[in-house]
Write a protein that holds these residues in place. Structure first.
Motif, PDB file in Angstrom:
ATOM      1  N   LEU A 253       0.821  -1.223   0.000  1.00  0.00           N
ATOM      2  CA  LEU A 253       0.000   0.000   0.000  1.00  0.00           C
ATOM      3  C   LEU A 253       0.848   1.264   0.000  1.00  0.00           C
ATOM      4  O   LEU A 253       0.361   2.341  -0.346  1.00  0.00           O
ATOM      5  N   LYS A 254       2.107   1.158   0.400  1.00  0.00           N
ATOM      6  CA  LYS A 254       2.988   2.328   0.532  1.00  0.00           C
ATOM      7  C   LYS A 254       3.015   3.203  -0.714  1.00  0.00           C
ATOM      8  O   LYS A 254       2.723   4.391  -0.638  1.00  0.00           O
ATOM      9  N   PRO A 255       3.322   2.594  -1.896  1.00  0.00           N
ATOM     10  CA  PRO A 255       3.419   3.457  -3.082  1.00  0.00           C
ATOM     11  C   PRO A 255       2.071   4.011  -3.531  1.00  0.00           C
ATOM     12  O   PRO A 255       1.999   4.839  -4.427  1.00  0.00           O
ATOM     13  N   ARG A 256       0.986   3.536  -2.910  1.00  0.00           N
ATOM     14  CA  ARG A 256      -0.343   3.973  -3.330  1.00  0.00           C
ATOM     15  C   ARG A 256      -0.847   5.177  -2.537  1.00  0.00           C
ATOM     16  O   ARG A 256      -1.977   5.606  -2.714  1.00  0.00           O
ATOM     17  N   LYS A 257      -0.026   5.668  -1.630  1.00  0.00           N
ATOM     18  CA  LYS A 257      -0.370   6.871  -0.856  1.00  0.00           C
ATOM     19  C   LYS A 257      -1.714   6.732  -0.124  1.00  0.00           C
ATOM     20  O   LYS A 257      -2.567   7.605  -0.154  1.00  0.00           O
ATOM     21  N   VAL A 258      -1.873   5.587   0.518  1.00  0.00           N
ATOM     22  CA  VAL A 258      -3.082   5.355   1.297  1.00  0.00           C
ATOM     23  C   VAL A 258      -2.859   5.962   2.691  1.00  0.00           C
ATOM     24  O   VAL A 258      -1.795   5.788   3.273  1.00  0.00           O
ATOM     25  N   PRO A 259      -3.844   6.711   3.248  1.00  0.00           N
ATOM     26  CA  PRO A 259      -3.682   7.302   4.584  1.00  0.00           C
ATOM     27  C   PRO A 259      -3.449   6.230   5.649  1.00  0.00           C
ATOM     28  O   PRO A 259      -3.975   5.116   5.531  1.00  0.00           O
ATOM     29  N   ALA A 260      -2.693   6.606   6.695  1.00  0.00           N
ATOM     30  CA  ALA A 260      -2.264   5.647   7.719  1.00  0.00           C
ATOM     31  C   ALA A 260      -3.428   4.889   8.359  1.00  0.00           C
ATOM     32  O   ALA A 260      -3.349   3.680   8.573  1.00  0.00           O
ATOM     33  N   ALA A 261      -4.520   5.625   8.644  1.00  0.00           N
ATOM     34  CA  ALA A 261      -5.649   4.978   9.306  1.00  0.00           C
ATOM     35  C   ALA A 261      -6.259   3.901   8.416  1.00  0.00           C
ATOM     36  O   ALA A 261      -6.651   2.829   8.868  1.00  0.00           O
ATOM     37  N   GLU A 262      -6.309   4.199   7.131  1.00  0.00           N
ATOM     38  CA  GLU A 262      -6.891   3.224   6.195  1.00  0.00           C
ATOM     39  C   GLU A 262      -5.951   2.024   6.022  1.00  0.00           C
ATOM     40  O   GLU A 262      -6.403   0.889   5.876  1.00  0.00           O
ATOM     41  N   ILE A 263      -4.632   2.301   6.028  1.00  0.00           N
ATOM     42  CA  ILE A 263      -3.665   1.200   5.960  1.00  0.00           C
ATOM     43  C   ILE A 263      -3.941   0.224   7.094  1.00  0.00           C
ATOM     44  O   ILE A 263      -4.043  -0.984   6.903  1.00  0.00           O
ATOM     45  N   LYS A 264      -4.097   0.791   8.282  1.00  0.00           N
ATOM     46  CA  LYS A 264      -4.332  -0.021   9.478  1.00  0.00           C
ATOM     47  C   LYS A 264      -5.578  -0.910   9.293  1.00  0.00           C
ATOM     48  O   LYS A 264      -5.541  -2.120   9.531  1.00  0.00           O
ATOM     49  N   THR A 265      -6.663  -0.305   8.840  1.00  0.00           N
ATOM     50  CA  THR A 265      -7.914  -1.048   8.648  1.00  0.00           C
ATOM     51  C   THR A 265      -7.750  -2.148   7.607  1.00  0.00           C
ATOM     52  O   THR A 265      -8.141  -3.296   7.818  1.00  0.00           O
ATOM     53  N   ARG A 266      -7.166  -1.777   6.483  1.00  0.00           N
ATOM     54  CA  ARG A 266      -7.092  -2.742   5.385  1.00  0.00           C
ATOM     55  C   ARG A 266      -6.137  -3.882   5.697  1.00  0.00           C
ATOM     56  O   ARG A 266      -6.416  -5.042   5.383  1.00  0.00           O
ATOM     57  N   VAL A 267      -4.985  -3.583   6.303  1.00  0.00           N
ATOM     58  CA  VAL A 267      -4.037  -4.647   6.647  1.00  0.00           C
ATOM     59  C   VAL A 267      -4.658  -5.581   7.678  1.00  0.00           C
ATOM     60  O   VAL A 267      -4.552  -6.808   7.582  1.00  0.00           O
ATOM     61  N   THR A 268      -5.353  -4.985   8.667  1.00  0.00           N
ATOM     62  CA  THR A 268      -5.991  -5.806   9.696  1.00  0.00           C
ATOM     63  C   THR A 268      -7.028  -6.739   9.070  1.00  0.00           C
ATOM     64  O   THR A 268      -7.076  -7.927   9.377  1.00  0.00           O
ATOM     65  N   GLN A 269      -7.819  -6.196   8.148  1.00  0.00           N
ATOM     66  CA  GLN A 269      -8.809  -7.028   7.452  1.00  0.00           C
ATOM     67  C   GLN A 269      -8.152  -8.174   6.678  1.00  0.00           C
ATOM     68  O   GLN A 269      -8.595  -9.324   6.744  1.00  0.00           O
ATOM     69  N   ALA A 270      -7.088  -7.839   5.954  1.00  0.00           N
ATOM     70  CA  ALA A 270      -6.413  -8.860   5.140  1.00  0.00           C
ATOM     71  C   ALA A 270      -5.820  -9.942   6.033  1.00  0.00           C
ATOM     72  O   ALA A 270      -5.877 -11.130   5.714  1.00  0.00           O
ATOM     73  N   LEU A 271      -5.249  -9.518   7.182  1.00  0.00           N
ATOM     74  CA  LEU A 271      -4.663 -10.502   8.102  1.00  0.00           C
ATOM     75  C   LEU A 271      -5.745 -11.377   8.729  1.00  0.00           C
ATOM     76  O   LEU A 271      -5.537 -12.570   8.935  1.00  0.00           O
TER      77      LEU A 271
END
Ligand SMILES: Nc1ncnc2c1ncn2[C@@H]1O[C@H](COP(=O)(O)OP(=O)(O)O)[C@@H](O)[C@H]1O
Ligand SMILES: [Mg+2]
Length: 351
Positions: free
Chosen positions: A101-119
């Motif tokens: 997600l890093k190169p996609r410039k996703v906001p930190a809060a959304e990174i947290k949500t999406r990574v947690t969901q994927a995990l």
């Protein structure tokens, strides 16, 4: 129009070698589509062409109606899972998954949500802060899967993701991959050389051989109604009858005919054994002599020398009474709908 359409894909490496030779396939939305074939048949080459890691020599790839070949690889929104996991040992599980997600410039809060969901989806929710080095191969591959899914890809590509795992884990994880894929509903192209894995996991299977497609179909169509001799031999096993009077007699008993030069074959599990002279009229009989008996628990394989060649008969649930001794005289029973005929070009006749 299908979701993914590949038309006439050809890939030539260097001056001469053709790894893909006019491949056309169509994959539907949400479909689990498997490329199956022996090592070197072009599976990885096709997958890498879709991902954009190599470009086709000629042909077209369209995703959701637009030309994919002109889109740079990092803009294709395709998630990829590799055989060797490709996780970063010095990054936590969380950071490994967030990496995409890093190169996609996703906001930190959304990174947290999406990574947690994927995990959560790959059942690694409790291990987010662990380092992958101490984790099993199966867990490392779950990280790979979560990282591929976290970008909400338009396509998920998996290249032999279970090949480095032991047999038991392979079966467990393949069931899970199928469940996860159905849940996230992302069209997936899965590469394997393992026919059982392909049958277990796929909506449809594309059998490849030497850069070409042999057959595309559901697992039932591929196994139960193979359209070429290659498919019949690669997926499952096949007894090929030797030509001659014994084969002609058997075909005569069954009322079967095929053009001269056709090859006749039959799957071992379609055959049965009886004592000599004890066969019902509805089947053809080949008299033979047992040359080997292999007991495998849920099945037994009996090798029988017949005038139409060496034939393997597979018996399901063999009890003690099914045991056969070497040298025993038996009758191989062939039901009318069991034999398959193939032309000299390997294509099924009358399938
Ligand atoms: N970069 C390359 N240069 C030359 N030949 C290649 C290259 N990549 C693959 N090949 C050849 O193309 C054929 C198909 O390879 P591949 O797609 O990796 O097969 P598979 O994944 O089905 O095992 C093989 O004969 C392989 O050696
Ligand atoms: Mg490969």
């Amino acid at each position: 129009m299908s979701y993914l359409e590949i038309r006439n894909a050809t890939k030539q490496f260097g001056a001469g070698f053709i790894a893909l030779n006019g491949v056309s396939v169509a994959v539907e939305r949400g479909e689990f589509f498997t490329l199956l074939g022996p090592s070197g048949c072009g599976k990885t080459t096709l997958l890498r062409s879709i991902a954009g890691f190599n470009d086709l020599t000629s042909g077209e790839i369209a995703l959701d109606g637009s030309n994919l070949r002109i889109v740079p690889p990092h803009q294709r929104d395709i998630g990829m899972v590799f055989q060797d996991y490709a996780v970063f040992p010095h990054l936590t599980v969380f950071d490994n998954v967030a990496f995409g997600l890093k190169p996609r410039k996703v906001p930190a809060a959304e990174i947290k949500t999406r990574v947690t969901q994927a995990l959560e989806a790959v059942r690694l929710g409790a291990m987010a802060e662990r380092l992958p080095a101490a984790m099993s191969g199966g867990q490392q591959q779950r990280i790979g899967l979560a990282r591929a899914m976290v970008i909400n890809p338009r396509l998920l590509l998996m290249d032999e993701p279970l090949s480095n795992l032991d047999a038991k884990l392979r079966i467990e994880l393949r069931e899970e991959i199928r469940d996860i894929q159905k849940q996230v509903d992302i069209a997936t192209i899965y590469v394997t050389h393992d026919q059982e894995e392909a049958l277990a996991i796929s909506d449809r299977i594309c059998v490849m051989n030497a850069g070409r497609i042999e057959q595309v179909g559901t697992p039932q169509q591929i196994y139960g109604n193979p359209q070429t001799r290659f498919v019949a031999e690669f997926v499952g096993t096949l007894n090929v009858f030797s030509p001659g009077p014994a084969l002609d007699g058997m075909l005569g008993q069954l009322g079967l005919t095929a053009p001269a030069g056709a090859t006749w074959a039959v799957r071992p599990e379609r055959l049965d054994l009886a004592a000599r002279g004890g066969a019902p009229d509805s089947v053809a009989v080949l008299d033979g002599t047992v040359t080997k008996y292999t007991y495998l628990g849920r099945e037994a394989q009996v090798q029988v020398e017949t005038p139409a060649g060496l034939i393997v008969v597979q018996l399901a649930n063999p009890g003690i009474s099914a045991t056969r001794s070497t040298g025993e005289a038996v009758a191989v029973l062939v039901p009318r709908d069991a034999p398959m005929a193939f032309g000299a070009d390997g294509v099924r006749i009358g399938g």
